[in-house]
Motif scaffolding. Structure first.
Motif, PDB file in Angstrom:
ATOM      1  N   HIS A 179     -81.398 -39.118 -17.058  1.00 39.30           N
ATOM      2  CA  HIS A 179     -81.342 -38.437 -15.762  1.00 39.30           C
ATOM      3  C   HIS A 179     -81.316 -39.471 -14.633  1.00 39.30           C
ATOM      4  O   HIS A 179     -82.349 -39.933 -14.174  1.00 39.30           O
ATOM      5  CB  HIS A 179     -82.557 -37.503 -15.641  1.00 39.30           C
ATOM      6  N   ARG A 180     -80.112 -39.794 -14.149  1.00 40.92           N
ATOM      7  CA  ARG A 180     -79.918 -40.826 -13.130  1.00 40.92           C
ATOM      8  C   ARG A 180     -79.437 -40.271 -11.786  1.00 40.92           C
ATOM      9  O   ARG A 180     -79.322 -41.010 -10.818  1.00 40.92           O
ATOM     10  CB  ARG A 180     -78.911 -41.857 -13.614  1.00 40.92           C
ATOM     11  N   PRO A 191     -83.442 -37.724  -9.439  1.00 40.69           N
ATOM     12  CA  PRO A 191     -83.420 -38.502 -10.689  1.00 40.69           C
ATOM     13  C   PRO A 191     -84.827 -38.884 -11.144  1.00 40.69           C
ATOM     14  O   PRO A 191     -85.654 -39.295 -10.332  1.00 40.69           O
ATOM     15  CB  PRO A 191     -82.615 -39.746 -10.326  1.00 40.69           C
TER      16      PRO A 191
END
Length: 144
Positions: free
Chosen positions: A94-95, A103
């Protein structure tokens, strides 16, 4: 006896998944244009204001922004007639923003099952079930 196009449909789906795993939005969009009918019937929660192949492109834009390293591992496929079922394990980090969540840097692993119907070698219908609950729990958006 399998339908004449069954092996070709399965091979097409594997090529489609390979493009989805490229991590490149342009490659994904080109694969959707190549393998998916423009008026595909997409039976899954999709972004409002889009239908057909454009809705699928938007889904992948969101996924690639949120999980740039997203990977769809095909665990098994079942082919019958003009349909190919794909059971997958999806992983990603999760960026980027996802479902309103900033994020987290967390890695997620979740399962999905999709049924693809083919007509003349292209995907014309998609029905899917994605374990969004597991995904959101791993991101900390819901209690475990």
């Amino acid at each position: 006896m399998p339908a004449a196009g069954a092996p070709l449909n399965t091979a097409t789906l594997h090529r489609f998944h390979s493009a989805m795993n490229s991590g490149d939005p342009e490659t994904v969009a080109k694969a959707i244009d190549e393998f998916v009918a423009p008026d595909v019937h997409f039976h899954a929660p999709v972004p409002m204001g889009a239908t057909g192949a454009e809705a699928l492109k938007r889904v992948w834009e969101v996924l690639l922004r949120a999980f740039p390293d997203i990977h769809v591992a095909v665990e098994e496929t079942i082919t019958e007639g003009d349909k190919v079922v794909s059971r997958n394990t999806v992983t990603g980090t999760h960026r980027g923003e996802y479902q309103g969540l900033p994020p987290t840097g967390k890695t997620v692993t979740y399962n999905e099952i999709f049924i693809f119907r083919f007509t003349d070698g292209r995907i014309t219908e998609i029905r899917g079930i994605v374990d969004v609950l597991a995904q959101l729990r791993q991101l900390g958006a819901l209690p475990s």
